[in-house]
Structure formats: structure tokens, C-alpha cells
Motif scaffolding. Structure first.
Motif, PDB file in Angstrom:
ATOM      1  N   VAL A   1       0.811  -1.225   0.000  1.00  0.00           N
ATOM      2  CA  VAL A   1       0.000   0.000   0.000  1.00  0.00           C
ATOM      3  C   VAL A   1       0.842   1.272   0.000  1.00  0.00           C
ATOM      4  O   VAL A   1       0.314   2.363   0.140  1.00  0.00           O
ATOM      5  CB  VAL A   1      -1.013   0.032   1.177  1.00  0.00           C
ATOM      6  CG1 VAL A   1      -1.938  -1.166   1.129  1.00  0.00           C
ATOM      7  CG2 VAL A   1      -0.314   0.130   2.524  1.00  0.00           C
ATOM      8  N   HIS A   2       2.158   1.112  -0.148  1.00  0.00           N
ATOM      9  CA  HIS A   2       2.991   2.318  -0.275  1.00  0.00           C
ATOM     10  C   HIS A   2       4.124   2.036  -1.257  1.00  0.00           C
ATOM     11  O   HIS A   2       5.175   1.513  -0.880  1.00  0.00           O
ATOM     12  CB  HIS A   2       3.550   2.746   1.088  1.00  0.00           C
ATOM     13  CG  HIS A   2       4.214   4.088   1.056  1.00  0.00           C
ATOM     14  ND1 HIS A   2       4.076   5.015   2.066  1.00  0.00           N
ATOM     15  CD2 HIS A   2       5.001   4.675   0.128  1.00  0.00           C
ATOM     16  CE1 HIS A   2       4.761   6.109   1.761  1.00  0.00           C
ATOM     17  NE2 HIS A   2       5.342   5.923   0.585  1.00  0.00           N
ATOM     18  N   VAL A   3       3.869   2.357  -2.515  1.00  0.00           N
ATOM     19  CA  VAL A   3       4.911   2.205  -3.539  1.00  0.00           C
ATOM     20  C   VAL A   3       4.979   3.474  -4.383  1.00  0.00           C
ATOM     21  O   VAL A   3       4.066   4.302  -4.369  1.00  0.00           O
ATOM     22  CB  VAL A   3       4.632   1.001  -4.479  1.00  0.00           C
ATOM     23  CG1 VAL A   3       4.719  -0.310  -3.737  1.00  0.00           C
ATOM     24  CG2 VAL A   3       3.290   1.157  -5.181  1.00  0.00           C
ATOM     25  N   HIS A   4       6.092   3.593  -5.092  1.00  0.00           N
ATOM     26  CA  HIS A   4       6.253   4.646  -6.100  1.00  0.00           C
ATOM     27  C   HIS A   4       6.798   3.969  -7.353  1.00  0.00           C
ATOM     28  O   HIS A   4       8.005   3.839  -7.525  1.00  0.00           O
ATOM     29  CB  HIS A   4       7.226   5.718  -5.610  1.00  0.00           C
ATOM     30  CG  HIS A   4       6.805   6.368  -4.328  1.00  0.00           C
ATOM     31  ND1 HIS A   4       5.864   7.377  -4.283  1.00  0.00           N
ATOM     32  CD2 HIS A   4       7.170   6.144  -3.039  1.00  0.00           C
ATOM     33  CE1 HIS A   4       5.687   7.762  -3.033  1.00  0.00           C
ATOM     34  NE2 HIS A   4       6.453   7.018  -2.251  1.00  0.00           N
ATOM     35  N   MET A   5       5.882   3.482  -8.190  1.00  0.00           N
ATOM     36  CA  MET A   5       6.290   2.740  -9.390  1.00  0.00           C
ATOM     37  C   MET A   5       7.089   3.621 -10.355  1.00  0.00           C
ATOM     38  O   MET A   5       7.864   3.122 -11.155  1.00  0.00           O
ATOM     39  CB  MET A   5       5.038   2.215 -10.122  1.00  0.00           C
ATOM     40  CG  MET A   5       4.256   1.192  -9.344  1.00  0.00           C
ATOM     41  SD  MET A   5       5.024  -0.437  -9.376  1.00  0.00           S
ATOM     42  CE  MET A   5       5.391  -0.662  -7.672  1.00  0.00           C
TER      43      MET A   5
ATOM     44  N   ILE B   1      -5.792  10.419  -1.299  1.00  0.00           N
ATOM     45  CA  ILE B   1      -5.105  11.710  -1.251  1.00  0.00           C
ATOM     46  C   ILE B   1      -3.934  11.590  -0.278  1.00  0.00           C
ATOM     47  O   ILE B   1      -4.102  11.123   0.846  1.00  0.00           O
ATOM     48  CB  ILE B   1      -6.069  12.833  -0.780  1.00  0.00           C
ATOM     49  CG1 ILE B   1      -7.305  12.915  -1.691  1.00  0.00           C
ATOM     50  CG2 ILE B   1      -5.332  14.175  -0.704  1.00  0.00           C
ATOM     51  CD1 ILE B   1      -7.018  13.226  -3.150  1.00  0.00           C
ATOM     52  N   LYS B   2      -2.761  11.999  -0.733  1.00  0.00           N
ATOM     53  CA  LYS B   2      -1.556  11.871   0.101  1.00  0.00           C
ATOM     54  C   LYS B   2      -1.026  13.254   0.464  1.00  0.00           C
ATOM     55  O   LYS B   2      -0.699  14.051  -0.415  1.00  0.00           O
ATOM     56  CB  LYS B   2      -0.498  11.090  -0.694  1.00  0.00           C
ATOM     57  CG  LYS B   2       0.946  11.255  -0.217  1.00  0.00           C
ATOM     58  CD  LYS B   2       1.414  10.104   0.632  1.00  0.00           C
ATOM     59  CE  LYS B   2       2.889  10.165   0.968  1.00  0.00           C
ATOM     60  NZ  LYS B   2       3.751   9.654  -0.089  1.00  0.00           N
ATOM     61  N   VAL B   3      -0.953  13.521   1.754  1.00  0.00           N
ATOM     62  CA  VAL B   3      -0.404  14.790   2.241  1.00  0.00           C
ATOM     63  C   VAL B   3       0.810  14.502   3.124  1.00  0.00           C
ATOM     64  O   VAL B   3       0.962  13.384   3.626  1.00  0.00           O
ATOM     65  CB  VAL B   3      -1.456  15.581   3.067  1.00  0.00           C
ATOM     66  CG1 VAL B   3      -2.671  15.924   2.214  1.00  0.00           C
ATOM     67  CG2 VAL B   3      -1.877  14.804   4.313  1.00  0.00           C
TER      68      VAL B   3
ATOM     69  N   GLU C   1       1.667   7.001   7.131  1.00  0.00           N
ATOM     70  CA  GLU C   1       2.772   6.370   6.413  1.00  0.00           C
ATOM     71  C   GLU C   1       4.068   6.629   7.189  1.00  0.00           C
ATOM     72  O   GLU C   1       4.314   7.757   7.619  1.00  0.00           O
ATOM     73  CB  GLU C   1       2.892   6.953   5.006  1.00  0.00           C
ATOM     74  CG  GLU C   1       1.585   6.907   4.206  1.00  0.00           C
ATOM     75  CD  GLU C   1       1.088   5.494   3.951  1.00  0.00           C
ATOM     76  OE1 GLU C   1       1.913   4.625   3.636  1.00  0.00           O
ATOM     77  OE2 GLU C   1      -0.135   5.274   4.082  1.00  0.00           O
ATOM     78  N   HIS C   2       4.858   5.613   7.364  1.00  0.00           N
ATOM     79  CA  HIS C   2       6.146   5.654   8.080  1.00  0.00           C
ATOM     80  C   HIS C   2       5.937   5.611   9.593  1.00  0.00           C
ATOM     81  O   HIS C   2       6.216   4.616  10.215  1.00  0.00           O
ATOM     82  CB  HIS C   2       7.017   6.844   7.665  1.00  0.00           C
ATOM     83  CG  HIS C   2       7.040   7.099   6.192  1.00  0.00           C
ATOM     84  ND1 HIS C   2       7.471   6.149   5.299  1.00  0.00           N
ATOM     85  CD2 HIS C   2       6.660   8.176   5.444  1.00  0.00           C
ATOM     86  CE1 HIS C   2       7.371   6.633   4.066  1.00  0.00           C
ATOM     87  NE2 HIS C   2       6.879   7.852   4.124  1.00  0.00           N
ATOM     88  N   GLY C   3       5.476   6.706  10.193  1.00  0.00           N
ATOM     89  CA  GLY C   3       5.196   6.704  11.640  1.00  0.00           C
ATOM     90  C   GLY C   3       6.411   6.400  12.487  1.00  0.00           C
ATOM     91  O   GLY C   3       6.286   5.886  13.603  1.00  0.00           O
TER      92      GLY C   3
ATOM     93  N   THR D   1       5.973  -0.695   1.569  1.00  0.00           N
ATOM     94  CA  THR D   1       7.443  -0.729   1.590  1.00  0.00           C
ATOM     95  C   THR D   1       8.104   0.609   1.281  1.00  0.00           C
ATOM     96  O   THR D   1       9.240   0.839   1.643  1.00  0.00           O
ATOM     97  CB  THR D   1       7.951  -1.709   0.513  1.00  0.00           C
ATOM     98  OG1 THR D   1       7.419  -1.289  -0.757  1.00  0.00           O
ATOM     99  CG2 THR D   1       7.514  -3.123   0.820  1.00  0.00           C
ATOM    100  N   ASP D   2       7.371   1.487   0.565  1.00  0.00           N
ATOM    101  CA  ASP D   2       7.979   2.691  -0.033  1.00  0.00           C
ATOM    102  C   ASP D   2       8.942   2.305  -1.164  1.00  0.00           C
ATOM    103  O   ASP D   2       9.936   3.005  -1.411  1.00  0.00           O
ATOM    104  CB  ASP D   2       8.687   3.557   1.013  1.00  0.00           C
ATOM    105  CG  ASP D   2       8.603   5.055   0.684  1.00  0.00           C
ATOM    106  OD1 ASP D   2       8.067   5.391  -0.393  1.00  0.00           O
ATOM    107  OD2 ASP D   2       9.082   5.872   1.495  1.00  0.00           O
ATOM    108  N   ALA D   3       8.648   1.198  -1.856  1.00  0.00           N
ATOM    109  CA  ALA D   3       9.495   0.794  -2.994  1.00  0.00           C
ATOM    110  C   ALA D   3       9.566   1.938  -3.995  1.00  0.00           C
ATOM    111  O   ALA D   3       8.563   2.556  -4.325  1.00  0.00           O
ATOM    112  CB  ALA D   3       8.922  -0.460  -3.661  1.00  0.00           C
TER     113      ALA D   3
HETATM  114 ZN   LIG Z   1       6.744   7.199  -0.160  1.00  0.00          ZN
END
Ligand SMILES: [Zn+2]
Length: 431
Positions: free
Chosen positions: A75-79, A196-198, A258-260, A327-329
Motif C-alpha cells: 500500500v505504499h509504492v512509487h512505481m 489523497i496523500k499529504v 505512512e512511516h510513523g 514498503t515505499d518501494a
Molecule cells: Zn513514499
């Protein structure tokens, strides 16, 4: 809670019956040995103990000794980003080179066992459309499209001299006033954003701030939540690393943090009370990058914040905060997303709970659990098959070669050892 848009993929109409394998269904239930899964029209028609019957017209495969799980979520990637590429190369790429790389990354991610992603910035809706049409093999995708932060905040990649460290393209959105926030969210929803990502804090990879700096304030997070609720209920999620900004995010009404990394007792208690998900992105947090590939400021921050994350996220897991796998891949390497399972277990999570974090919990966070996230009758047939015993050796799932079969919408999209030769004939495999 309304059900969000379910990202579709083409389906296989030939019924498929898999017998003999152990089933881990993604709900947190104990594994079921000698199970049976029947897939018809891309959906799970039966899942449970192996029966003594046959299914009319079905291709039958005996997978005794293997384990079946739901297709995983990240649920956290940057393709659209690649850490291996390095900042200088990224800045020099043409758009078509970036898009080709993103398409390859999507395929690699699917082959790693991830059948659904939430891209939190950088991926544009064309990629989601191509997957839906079957033109591109990749995960089902929810998109944030852009990441929102204030001037000088986490996604402001201007250096002090005004030059851009990376090109400020559609993945980055600078918002300062309340009205700008409202307009940004409306435009993103118009473009097709599912989430929406802030950024309520600064970050490790940004040049002019730190995770302790505050970004988007709670009341502007609230504006984004309100705008989402006026439409299809698009959830808001926050990049939030330092403890104060984590609280801003939760108070503002985010669905997930995200991250936390520096979550404190107050944040933990609030997240449990409000049902907020934590996406700890340990694959990125615990990885200290090659100092040759990243700027010195980034390397220095990363060393410090890895330690903070290890300590605080372990506490949140221990306290029972709901966790979804991300993962923040893109900030860490692509195509080995299930490394995150082992990281979560290394910080104290039970292996069965790590699997739930990567399946049903993630589906719930994305509001797609009506159709995805677990092996249950009526849900879409996204599943992965492995020779590994996931509860005994969860770390091995990180290796894509251990994910032998991937099925998405009932279509076999990966079959490493010819486990499903008949089903392959009806599959999406080109060769
Ligand atoms: Zn990220």
C-alpha cells in the motif's frame, strides 16, 4: 464506509480447481492443510477443505506440498521512481524512458507476489488503465498521483539556490493555503485519484527539512478529508515521521499514517481509538542506502532515523496498532516487496499477522475488502502459491523466485516451475 473503486483486470473464464495445498486465507485464521480452491469467471467459487467431488469443466491441478495465500498488497509504492537509478540519472531521463521503467517495475512487482498496489505519488492513471485493459501486466492499482506538501516541505525539491534537485513534475504538489488545498484535492480527484496523500512532516529524502519539521497542518488534512467525503470517500493518508506531525495527521482524520517512525504513546493510543492504520515502510526505514547513490544529507538522516523507527514501530506493533504492509518501494528497491513481511516479524509481529497486514488489513485500508484481500467465496481470485512454509520461514518470501505461481483475476500470470501447465494455456503468459 463506501466500497472504493475496485481496480479490474481481465479474467480467465475456464474454471480452475486447485487441490491438496495448504491454505492461508489472509484473515488471520490458522492454515488449512489439504485444501481446495475453485475459481470460476475470475472469482473464488469455493475455498475450504478438499472435497470428494469434481467440478464440471474445470482444469484440475494437484498442488500438495505447496501453500496458497491471497495475492499480496503493497500500500505504499512509487512505481515511477527507482532508487537504483540515482538522482542524477533520474533527472536526465526522458519521459518515455521513465514510463518504460515504470511499466517494467509494475511487472516485477506483480511477479514478486503483489497483485494490488497503492501508489502514493508519481504514477499516473494511464498505467492503471493499461492494467485494467490487459495491455500491461501489473498489480491492480489505487493512485494518489501527487504528493501534497507546503513550500519548503517534503515534496519541495528546490534547493536553497532555487535549482530543482529532481524535476518537479506531476508527482509533486505544493500547497500553502486552505483554498489551495481544496483546489488541489478537487483537481486530483478529477484526474482520477483513489487516495489523497499529504505530508504532515518533513522527511529523510527532502533537502530542506527533517522529519521533526511540521508540514500540512491538521485542519488542512481535515479539508482534504472533507473534499474526499464530498466525492467517493477517497481516503486521506499522511507521510508522517516525527511524533508531532504524526499527531497532526491523526487529528486531521487520516485513514493511515505512512512511516510513523517516531510514533509515541499518545499517537499509539489515538490510532487504536480511531482505527487508524500504520504503514511502517520498514523496507525503506531499516535500509541504509549506498552513500554513493544519495546526497550526503540524505545518508546522514537515514542512519539516525533507522534506529528511531526500529524502536518506535516495535512499540506500536506490540500495542496492537492496526498495520498494513507498505514498503515505499522506489525509495527502496522494487520487486522484493515481501521483504517487508520479515521486517515486521523482526520487530515482534507474529508471521500470521504479518500475512494479514499484507492481505486483508491492506484491503480494508483501501476499502476494497468486499472484493479482495482474502481467500473467501465470492471474492476476486488473486492468489500466490509457494513451496515455502510461510509461518516457519517468512523471510524466504522476499525472494521472487520463491513465489512460484501468481494468479490475478483467475488468470495465471506467473508459473515458474510449470506447476499449472494446463491452466497456462488460458493464461496471460506470453511465452
Ligand atoms: Zn513514499
Amino acid at each position: 464506509m463506501t466500497t472504493a473503486r475496485i481496480p479490474q483486470v481481465p479474467t480467465n473464464e475456464t474454471p480452475l480447481r486447485i487441490v491438496g495445498a495448504t491454505i492461508i486465507d489472509g484473515t488471520g485464521k490458522e492454515p488449512l492443510p489439504n485444501g481446495e480452491v475453485v475459481i470460476i469467471d475470475g472469482k473464488i467459487d469455493y475455498v475450504g477443505p478438499r472435497r470428494d467431488t469434481t467440478v464440471e469443466g474445470a482444469t484440475e491441478v494437484d498442488l500438495t506440498g505447496k501453500t496458497i495465500m491471497p495475492g499480496f498488497f503493497d500500500v505504499h509504492v512509487h512505481m515511477g521512481m527507482g532508487i537504483e537509478t540515482g538522482f542524477a540519472t533520474m533527472a536526465a531521463q526522458f519521459a518515455e524512458e521513465r514510463h518504460y521503467a515504470a511499466a517494467e517495475t509494475m511487472r516485477d512487482t506483480l511477479m514478486a507476489g503483489v497483485t494490488t498496489i497503492r501508489d502514493l505519488g508519481g504514477l499516473t492513471p494511464g498505467f492503471r488503465n493499461l492494467v485494467t485493459k490487459g495491455k500491461l501486466l501489473g498489480p491492480r492499482a489505487h493512485l494518489a498521483i501527487s504528493v501534497i506538501s507546503p513550500t519548503g516541505g517534503h515534496v519541495d525539491f528546490h534547493l536553497a539556490n532555487g535549482n530543482q534537485m529532481v524535476p518537479m513534475d506531476e508527482g509533486f504538489r505544493i500547497v500553502d493555503t486552505d483554498d489551495e488545498m481544496r483546489v488541489a484535492v478537487r483537481e486530483l480527484i478529477r484526474t482520477g485519484a483513489d487516495v489523497i496523500k499529504v505530508c504532515t512532516t518533513g522527511g529523510v529524502s527532502s533537502p530542506s527539512d527533517t522529519p521533526h519539521d511540521l508540514g500540512v497542518p491538521a485542519h488542512q488534512v481535515g479539508i482534504a478529508v472533507e473534499e474526499g467525503n464530498r466525492r467517493q470517500g477517497q481516503p486521506v493518508t499522511a507521510h508522517a515521521q516525527g511524533s508531532a506531525g504524526i499527531l497532526e495527521a491523526i487529528h486531521g482524520g487520516v485513514a493511515s499514517v505512512e512511516h510513523g517512525y517516531e510514533i509515541d504513546d499518545e499517537g499509539i493510543a489515538l490510532m487504536i481509538e480511531k482505527g487508524t492504520y500504520l504503514v511502517p515502510t520498514l523496507s525503506s526505514a531499516l535500509r541504509v542506502p549506498d552513500p554513493k547513490l544519495v546526497p550526503p544529507f540524505l545518508y546522514a538522516k537515514k542512519v539516525v532515523w533507522s534506529d528511531i523507527a526500529r524502536k518506535h514501530v516495535a512499540k506500536a506493533i506490540q500495542a496492537g496498532v492496526k498495520v498494513a504492509l507498505g514498503t515505499d518501494a522506489g525509495v527502496c528497491p522494487h520487486g522484493t516487496n515481501l521483504t517487508e513481511l520479515g521486517h515486521m516479524v523482526s520487530l515482534g509481529m507474529a508471521p500470521i499477522d504479518a500475512i494479514t497486514a499484507g492481505t486483508l488489513n491492506a484491503a480494508k485500508l483501501m476499502h476494497v475488502d468486499d472484493a479482495l484481500g482474502s481467500l473467501e467465496q465470492g471474492k476476486l481470485a488473486d492468489l500466490v502459491i509457494t513451496d515455502v512454509d510461510p509461518l516457519a520461514e517468512i523471510d524466504r518470501l522476499a525472494e521472487p523466485s520463491e513465489i512460484k505461481v501468481v494468479i490475478q483475476g483467475g488468470r495465471v500470470v506467473k508459473d515458474l516451475d510449470d506447476a499449472m501447465p494446463v491452466a497456462r494455456a488460458h493464461s496471460a503468459l506470453a511465452s
